[in-house]
Scaffold this motif. Structure first.
Motif, PDB file in Angstrom:
ATOM      1  N   LEU A 164       0.791  -1.103   0.073  1.00  0.00           N
ATOM      2  CA  LEU A 164      -0.084   0.135   0.018  1.00  0.00           C
ATOM      3  C   LEU A 164       1.072   1.204   0.124  1.00  0.00           C
ATOM      4  O   LEU A 164       0.176   2.392  -0.061  1.00  0.00           O
ATOM      5  CB  LEU A 164      -1.005  -0.117   1.461  1.00  0.00           C
ATOM      6  CG  LEU A 164      -1.991  -0.962   1.282  1.00  0.00           C
ATOM      7  CD1 LEU A 164      -2.975  -1.041   2.450  1.00  0.00           C
ATOM      8  CD2 LEU A 164      -2.970  -1.075   0.043  1.00  0.00           C
ATOM      9  N   ASP A 184      -4.624   2.763   6.732  1.00  0.00           N
ATOM     10  CA  ASP A 184      -4.211   2.168   8.168  1.00  0.00           C
ATOM     11  C   ASP A 184      -4.703   0.735   8.557  1.00  0.00           C
ATOM     12  O   ASP A 184      -3.970  -0.123   9.182  1.00  0.00           O
ATOM     13  CB  ASP A 184      -3.925   3.099   9.045  1.00  0.00           C
ATOM     14  CG  ASP A 184      -5.351   3.282   9.715  1.00  0.00           C
ATOM     15  OD1 ASP A 184      -5.896   4.294   8.944  1.00  0.00           O
ATOM     16  OD2 ASP A 184      -5.770   2.980  10.795  1.00  0.00           O
ATOM     17  N   HIS A 231      -2.937  -1.814   6.520  1.00  0.00           N
ATOM     18  CA  HIS A 231      -1.408  -1.650   5.984  1.00  0.00           C
ATOM     19  C   HIS A 231      -0.768  -2.304   7.169  1.00  0.00           C
ATOM     20  O   HIS A 231      -0.980  -2.301   8.304  1.00  0.00           O
ATOM     21  CB  HIS A 231      -0.975  -0.171   6.024  1.00  0.00           C
ATOM     22  CG  HIS A 231       0.173   0.203   5.482  1.00  0.00           C
ATOM     23  ND1 HIS A 231       1.286  -0.349   5.860  1.00  0.00           N
ATOM     24  CD2 HIS A 231       0.537   1.041   4.357  1.00  0.00           C
ATOM     25  CE1 HIS A 231       2.230   0.272   4.986  1.00  0.00           C
ATOM     26  NE2 HIS A 231       1.721   0.967   4.107  1.00  0.00           N
TER      27      HIS A 231
END
Length: 228
Positions: free
Chosen positions: A34, A162, A165
C-alpha cells in the motif's frame, strides 16, 4: 511489524441464553503493497450549461518516501522567513469539529494525511462531516496550471489505509481498550509510521488533535521510541 502475517484471524467464544457455546471468527487481511497512501486529484470536465463540473481522477499510489516528498507542498514559516515542509496527520475530532481550518485556502496546513480509521469514525458520527472530508481529499491538487505554462503546488491531501497496512498494525495486547482508545492508538501509529519513514528528510511530521490524553500518549510513545 514485518513479522505479522498478512492473514490475521481472530476468534472469541460467547455463551447463548440456552447455554450453548458459539465461536465467532473475524478475519483481517493485511497488505504490504500500500506504500505511503493515495492521492485522489480532482479534474475539471467541460462546461455543461455554463457550469464547470469537477470530477475525481483515478487514485494515485504513493510508492515510497521519494514519491511522497515530491508531492508535498512547502509550508511558509513567517518566523524564520524560510520554506519548510510540514506533514499533518489529523485525528477524528479535527475532522468533526475543525474542518473549516483544513478547508481554508491557507499555506499553514498544506499537507494533510487522513487515516482510514479517522475517516470511518467520522462517517459513523457525522455523515455531513464525512462528505466534507471526502471533498477535501478530492481537492488534493498537486499541480495547478495557471495558464502560463507553469504549475504551482497548492495542497496535498493523502488518504492512508491504515486498517489494512501491515506497517501500522497495533501490537497484540491483553489490555482491554475501548473502541475510541483503540482508534486513537491506530491514528498515533500512523503518525509514528510517517515520522520514522521521514527521518532525516527535513519533513516535520505533526499529529493534529484536540484530545489532551491522545496528545500526552503520543508524546510518551515518541519518547519511548527515541530511548529505544
Amino acid at each position: 511489524m514485518s513479522s505479522l502475517s498478512l492473514w490475521s484471524p481472530r476468534s472469541h467464544y460467547r455463551q447463548t441464553r440456552k447455554g450453548k457455546i458459539l465461536q465467532s471468527t473475524s478475519e483481517l487481511y493485511l497488505r504490504d503493497d500500500l506504500g505511503m497512501g493515495y492521492t485522489i486529484p480532482s479534474q475539471t470536465s467541460a462546461k455543461r450549461n455554463n457550469v464547470s463540473i469537477q470530477i475525481s481522477g483515478s487514485a494515485q499510489k504513493i510508492n515510497d518516501v521519494q514519491d511522497l516528498i515530491s508531492l508535498l507542498v512547502p509550508t511558509y514559516c513567517s518566523s524564520s522567513r524560510e520554506d519548510k515542509i510540514r506533514l499533518v496527520i489529523v485525528d477524528t475530532n479535527v475532522l468533526l469539529h475543525n474542518l473549516d481550518v483544513l478547508e481554508h485556502s491557507s499555506c499553514a496546513i498544506s499537507n494533510i494525511v487522513v487515516p482510514q480509521t479517522a475517516l470511518l469514525e467520522c462517517r459513523h458520527r457525522s455523515f455531513s462531516a464525512y462528505n466534507r472530508t471526502m471533498d477535501l481529499i478530492r481537492s488534493s491538487v498537486s499541480k495547478d496550471s495557471d495558464g502560463t505554462g507553469s504549475s504551482n503546488n497548492k495542497r496535498c491531501v493523502i488518504f492512508f489505509p491504515d486498517c489494512h497496512h501491515i506497517a501500522t498494525q497495533l501490537p497484540p495486547s491483553n489490555e482491554k481498550k475501548s473502541v475510541n482508545d483503540n482508534n486513537d492508538a491506530r491514528i498515533r501509529q500512523v503518525a509514528m509510521f510517517f515520522g520514522e519513514s521521514l527521518v532525516g528528510s527535513g519533513v516535520e511530521v505533526t499529529l493534529l488533535t484536540d484530545d489532551k490524553n491522545c496528545r500526552a500518549l503520543a508524546l510518551k510513545e515518541q519518547m519511548e521510541t527515541l530511548e529505544n
